[in-house]
Design an enzyme around this catalytic site. Structure first.
Site, PDB file in Angstrom:
ATOM      1  N   LYS A  91      21.214  44.869  42.981  1.00 52.65           N
ATOM      2  CA  LYS A  91      21.645  45.128  41.499  1.00 52.65           C
ATOM      3  C   LYS A  91      21.259  46.712  41.337  1.00 52.65           C
ATOM      4  O   LYS A  91      20.191  47.127  41.783  1.00 52.65           O
ATOM      5  CB  LYS A  91      21.524  44.248  40.447  1.00 52.65           C
ATOM      6  N   TYR A  98       5.605  71.588  25.557  1.00 47.10           N
ATOM      7  CA  TYR A  98       5.874  70.901  24.321  1.00 47.10           C
ATOM      8  C   TYR A  98       4.770  70.542  23.854  1.00 47.10           C
ATOM      9  O   TYR A  98       4.062  69.663  24.366  1.00 47.10           O
ATOM     10  CB  TYR A  98       7.158  70.200  24.252  1.00 47.10           C
TER      11      TYR A  98
HETATM   12  C1  LIG Z   1      16.559  40.818  39.494  1.00 47.80           C
HETATM   13  C2  LIG Z   1      16.571  39.282  39.788  1.00 47.80           C
HETATM   14  C3  LIG Z   1      15.878  39.077  41.153  1.00 47.80           C
HETATM   15  C4  LIG Z   1      14.565  39.725  42.007  1.00 47.80           C
HETATM   16  O1  LIG Z   1      13.638  39.999  41.258  1.00 47.80           O
HETATM   17  P1  LIG Z   1      12.539  40.649  41.775  1.00 47.80           P
HETATM   18  O2  LIG Z   1      11.261  40.497  40.816  1.00 47.80           O
HETATM   19  O3  LIG Z   1      12.998  42.227  41.714  1.00 47.80           O
HETATM   20  O4  LIG Z   1      12.121  40.199  43.060  1.00 47.80           O
HETATM   21  C5  LIG Z   1      15.872  37.585  41.439  1.00 47.80           C
HETATM   22  N1  LIG Z   1      16.560  36.556  40.784  1.00 47.80           N
HETATM   23  C6  LIG Z   1      17.442  37.119  39.594  1.00 47.80           C
HETATM   24  C7  LIG Z   1      18.329  36.025  39.115  1.00 47.80           C
HETATM   25  C8  LIG Z   1      17.207  38.353  39.211  1.00 47.80           C
HETATM   26  O5  LIG Z   1      18.041  38.932  38.134  1.00 47.80           O
END
Ligand SMILES: *Cc1c(COP(=O)(O)O)cnc(C)c1O
Length: 360
Positions: free
Chosen positions: A35, A254
């Site tokens: 994702k 800044y």
């Molecule tokens: C993002 C996600 C993962 C992966 O989690 P990590 O901590 O990056 O391993 C697994 N399951 C679901 C439902 C997620 O949304």
């Protein structure tokens, strides 16, 4: 010459981390989580380096279709499912799998025309984000079991605290809840994210869902990625584009929040918060200059940041600077900025050019 800010994406490291994940969970199928543009690493080359995975999961329908059109035949799971019957039609067309987490989706499924849809039925065991409550779950499952469009059903949950080293009470409660309500059904299960894959083998079941570990960052505050045998995939680097000699009392950036307490040399690096470097990281956040460890000075600007060149050998214009990645775990920068590696990786700006290295 183009602006020197680059993210190097190490494909061999991705494949290495996939193999390490298999060693942690040798009996489960792997659903590689890609994702958010593969946690900021770029979709298609990441998928290519992970092609030995058993499936992919993400949230973005356009990216899922892009994978199919690129020729991937793996199961592709959409982690929030579909949002309309129009989208559902695309799931059918492209053979995409859906997480089902509320009743509206169950109702939309009854309008399905084709057969062979695979779904992951999500149960809320205590995270209280997505999923059917233990009370709603049996009737949701019942209606899916009698829906002829549906091929495979996998039961799924997600842990809120699998990374917590000190308190595992919430984790244990979620696992017990899941086991209690699913035990009477002979269906496959999916529970584990990266933290649970490493820390809780009893959660591996049929499908594991590794995300952050594939990208070579640790899911734990108390264990480094290298202790887990993971290699960083993204290296964010840039160059020194200006050098200044500060007198005692001079400041940089800044707000003037860094003031030299002695005469010193500083470098200006072409990387700022518009590239995805966190503005919350103040003075003393580590950097590597010519492979030597140094630190940032003062506030990060939109396009630049300042670093300390005291004691750095051969620091000059165009010297390379690593902001995170090889030799400098992104977790260290995340900690200095009060956040987690996930956020920094995902927030890499589209304006930073990605260069793929070590192709497989
Ligand atoms: C993002 C996600 C993962 C992966 O989690 P990590 O901590 O990056 O391993 C697994 N399951 C679901 C439902 C997620 O949304």
């Amino acid at each position: 010459m183009p602006r020197p800010t680059q993210a190097y994406i190490d494909l061999a490291a991705l494949t290495h981390n996939l193999n390490v994940t298999r060693q942690y969970a040798p009996h489960a199928r792997l659903m590689a989580i890609i994702k958010a543009d593969a946690y900021g690493h770029g979709l298609l080359h990441t998928a290519q380096a992970l092609k030995q995975t058993d499936g992919f999961a993400l949230l973005e329908l356009d990216a899922a279709i892009e994978l199919r059109e690129a020729g991937y035949r793996h199961p592709i799971l959409l982690l929030e499912g579909f949002f309309s019957t129009k989208e559902l039609a695309l799931f059918e067309q492209y053979q995409l799998s859906a997480v089902i987490h509320h009743n509206e989706q169950v109702a939309m499924l009854s309008t399905c025309k084709q057969q062979g849809l695979d779904i992951f039925l999500k149960i809320n065991t205590g995270m209280n984000r997505l999923g059917f409550s233990p009370e709603q779950f049996p009737s949701a499952l019942e209606s899916l079991l009698t829906n002829e469009s549906i091929n495979h059903i996998t039961l799924m949950t997600h842990f809120a605290n699998a990374d917590d080293a000190i308190d595992n009470q919430s984790f244990t409660q979620q696992l017990q809840c899941f086991n209690r309500i699913t035990t009477e059904y002979e269906l496959p299960y999916s529970l584990a994210n990266s933290a649970a894959i490493i820390r809780y083998p009893e959660t591996h079941a049929d499908w594991v869902r590794p995300g952050i570990m594939l990208y070579g960052a640790s899911p734990f505050a108390d264990k480094t990625a290298s202790e887990l045998n993971l290699k960083p995939v993204m290296t964010l680097s840039s160059n020194i584009i200006a050098i200044h000699q500060l007198e005692r009392g001079d400041s940089t950036g800044y707000g003037g929040i860094f003031q030299a307490d002695r005469a010193m040399e500083i470098g200006i690096v072409a990387c700022g918060y518009a590239d995805g470097y966190p503005r919350h990281a103040l003075t003393n956040t580590p950097v590597l200059v010519n492979n030597q460890r140094s630190r940032t000075l003062g506030r990060v600007s939109m396009d630049m940041l300042a670093i300390d060149l005291t004691g750095i050998e051969n620091a000059q214009l165009n010297s390379p600077v690593i902001l995170w990645g090889k030799g400098l775990p992104v977790e260290e920068i995340a900690q200095a900025a009060g956040t987690i590696s996930y956020e920094l990786l995902c927030a890499l700006s589209p304006r930073v050019e990605k260069t793929v290295i070590n192709p497989i």
